[in-house]
Write a protein that holds these residues in place. Structure first.
Motif, PDB file in Angstrom:
ATOM      1  N   THR A 342      10.160  52.320  15.414  1.00  0.00           N
ATOM      2  CA  THR A 342      10.713  53.424  14.838  1.00  0.00           C
ATOM      3  C   THR A 342       9.781  54.301  14.034  1.00  0.00           C
ATOM      4  OG1 THR A 342      12.378  54.505  13.078  1.00  0.00           O
ATOM      5  CG2 THR A 342      11.344  52.154  12.839  1.00  0.00           C
ATOM      6  N   ASN A 343       9.779  55.794  13.929  1.00  0.00           N
ATOM      7  CA  ASN A 343       8.734  56.424  13.317  1.00  0.00           C
ATOM      8  C   ASN A 343       9.135  56.558  11.902  1.00  0.00           C
ATOM      9  OD1 ASN A 343       7.024  57.241  15.584  1.00  0.00           O
ATOM     10  ND2 ASN A 343       8.475  58.769  16.400  1.00  0.00           N
ATOM     11  N   VAL A 344      10.318  56.084  11.477  1.00  0.00           N
ATOM     12  CA  VAL A 344      10.585  56.138  10.041  1.00  0.00           C
ATOM     13  C   VAL A 344       9.537  55.106   9.094  1.00  0.00           C
ATOM     14  CG1 VAL A 344      12.351  55.704   8.297  1.00  0.00           C
ATOM     15  CG2 VAL A 344      12.970  56.722  10.689  1.00  0.00           C
ATOM     16  N   VAL A 345       8.977  55.496   8.420  1.00  0.00           N
ATOM     17  CA  VAL A 345       8.229  54.801   7.532  1.00  0.00           C
ATOM     18  C   VAL A 345       8.987  54.010   6.472  1.00  0.00           C
ATOM     19  CG1 VAL A 345       6.292  54.573   5.912  1.00  0.00           C
ATOM     20  CG2 VAL A 345       6.235  56.236   7.901  1.00  0.00           C
ATOM     21  N   GLU A 346       9.030  52.822   6.387  1.00  0.00           N
ATOM     22  CA  GLU A 346       9.683  51.856   5.616  1.00  0.00           C
ATOM     23  C   GLU A 346       9.391  52.260   4.042  1.00  0.00           C
ATOM     24  OE1 GLU A 346       9.829  50.194   9.442  1.00  0.00           O
ATOM     25  OE2 GLU A 346       8.388  51.124   8.275  1.00  0.00           O
ATOM     26  N   HIS A 347      10.450  52.309   2.969  1.00  0.00           N
ATOM     27  CA  HIS A 347      10.222  52.245   1.653  1.00  0.00           C
ATOM     28  C   HIS A 347       9.517  51.173   1.255  1.00  0.00           C
ATOM     29  CE1 HIS A 347      10.593  53.256  -2.549  1.00  0.00           C
ATOM     30  NE2 HIS A 347      10.639  54.449  -2.169  1.00  0.00           N
ATOM     31  N   PRO A 348       8.597  51.225   0.314  1.00  0.00           N
ATOM     32  CA  PRO A 348       8.018  49.917  -0.106  1.00  0.00           C
ATOM     33  C   PRO A 348       8.983  48.799  -0.803  1.00  0.00           C
ATOM     34  CG  PRO A 348       6.673  51.801  -0.587  1.00  0.00           C
ATOM     35  CD  PRO A 348       7.641  52.275  -0.003  1.00  0.00           C
ATOM     36  N   GLU A 349      10.012  49.559  -1.481  1.00  0.00           N
ATOM     37  CA  GLU A 349      11.328  48.874  -1.899  1.00  0.00           C
ATOM     38  C   GLU A 349      11.806  47.958  -0.890  1.00  0.00           C
ATOM     39  OE1 GLU A 349      12.120  48.102  -5.246  1.00  0.00           O
ATOM     40  OE2 GLU A 349      10.957  49.468  -6.406  1.00  0.00           O
TER      41      GLU A 349
END
Length: 403
Positions: A342-349
């Motif tokens: 996926t092109n969505v960048v995962e949130h660090p949280e």
């Protein structure tokens, strides 16, 4: 294996985006317009740069980005496999591209039938989407022909793997990296080319094991960790049409696991990590075999650590499998906390939450934060690097909570 002592360590699965300069040098070499020395120079520069980027981002365990594994273009789902074609004797080139051309081979036990990509069950179910160039399911990729086996398999890649090792060790020395790994193809995945020489499936797989062992041994003898890339353990399930029973599939897969253990014999487990995934193409993956059927077999592999998808929308829930399965003492897991699909960048949280889930079932000392699969050839370079940054930041947050 590198167990955590004071923080959650970070790494990735291997493939990282190639630079335009490296892709150009590769293409010119393939066309006979550049010498091997010119390509080597581009590789030398590229590996130092990509190791430096990994260190600047904050990754603990680095690699060469698999830059020595030739990519056909910026989008290439198969470089992890295709690189072996230039390192094995006994192969004859063909014009067949198994991503496009239907081809079937039979194997045993259970009369397993492996098909090419167009006949996969996932593709059959969503054929309209796969064949729609605007659907975003498969990006444009250059055609890559796969060879066939026409003689006894031998390993001919001695100079190539020496180059991989030298470049990574030089880059580690220059950047101060302490831990490095090199990816290498598994016997089971090596055996997925068309076979016109070996009489049985088992004979073929063990011939691949004998050949690829040379690469594994060269890497560990150099003091590096070898990562065994083996999507065949999980991905082949979707490549069998019609769907087999789980029992037949596991019997088919055990042959590949046994051959891998044969190839790894006498090599130090603490320098071996194993990577399992369900395939790098950007598809629905509704036909993936659940991890719960594979975990016991995976744990019989003689490796010090196990890498697998853990953030994919099809497999993100499977951390719960470890509630019922014990990780052997002294071994670690490398779950993927950011995804290649996926092109969505995962949130660090979110990354931190995922790390905590795994720490709760296998122990904080045994979780090395990684990626689902290689990011190179699957994501735009800027997105791939942003995902690695998020991975490192998520591991930092998890460290604050767990240590």
């Amino acid at each position: 294996m590198p167990q955590n002592t004071d923080h959650i360590q970070t790494t990735h699965v291997g493939s990282l985006p190639r630079t335009p300069d490296l892709l150009e040098a590769n293409g010119r070499f393939q066309e006979g317009e550049a010498t091997a020395q010119e390509l080597d120079a581009a590789l030398d520069t590229g590996v130092i740069d990509i190791v430096r980027k990994q260190r600047e981002i904050g990754l603990d365990i680095v690699n060469d980005g698999e830059y020595g594994h030739t990519m056909s273009s910026s989008v290439d789902y198969g470089a992890w496999w295709n690189y072996s074609f230039s390192r094995l004797g006994g192969l004859t080139p063909t014009n067949e591209d198994r991503w496009k051309d239907a081809e079937v081979k039979r194997s045993s036990p259970g009369n397993i039938v492996l098909t090419s990509f167009p006949d996969r069950r996932d593709r059959a179910r969503f054929r309209d989407a796969y064949e729609d160039p605007t659907a975003g399911v498969l990006a444009h990729r250059a055609s890559v022909a796969q060879p066939k086996i026409t003689g006894p398999l031998t390993y001919t890649g001695q100079d190539a793997v020496v180059g991989d090792i030298r470049r990574l060790k030089d880059a580690m020395a220059e950047t101060g990296a302490q831990q490095g790994f090199v990816a290498a193809l598994s016997p089971g995945s090596c055996a997925r080319v068309r076979n016109e020489y070996y009489s049985t499936d088992e004979e073929l797989v063990y011939a691949c094991a004998d050949a690829m062992r040379e690469e594994y041994k060269a890497i560990v003898d150099a003091g590096l960790t070898v990562q065994i890339d083996d999507p065949s353990i999980a991905e082949s399930w979707d490549q069998i049409n019609p769907e087999p029973t789980v029992e037949d599939y596991l019997a088919f897969t055990k042959v590949r696991v046994d051959a891998l253990n044969y190839a790894l014999r006498d090599l130090p487990e603490d320098q071996i990590r194993f990577h399992l995934c369900w395939g790098s193409w950007h598809g629905p993956h509704t036909t993936d075999l659940e991890f719960k059927y594979l975990v016991d077999l995976m744990l019989t592999i003689n490796a010090g650590g196990y890498s697998f998808e853990a953030s994919s929308p099809r497999h993100g829930h499977e951390w719960k499998v470890w509630k019922d399965h014990s990780l052997p003492e002294g071994k670690v897991v490398y779950p993927g906390f950011v995804s290649h699909s996926t092109n969505v960048v995962e949130h660090p949280e979110l990354v931190a939450d995922r790390i905590e889930q795994y720490a709760s079932v296998v122990g904080r000392e045994n979780v090395v934060a990684s990626t689902d699969c290689g990011l190179g050839g699957r994501l735009h370079p800027s997105i791939a690097l942003a995902k690695l940054e998020s991975l490192v930041e998520g591991a930092r947050l998890a460290t604050e909570r767990l240590f």
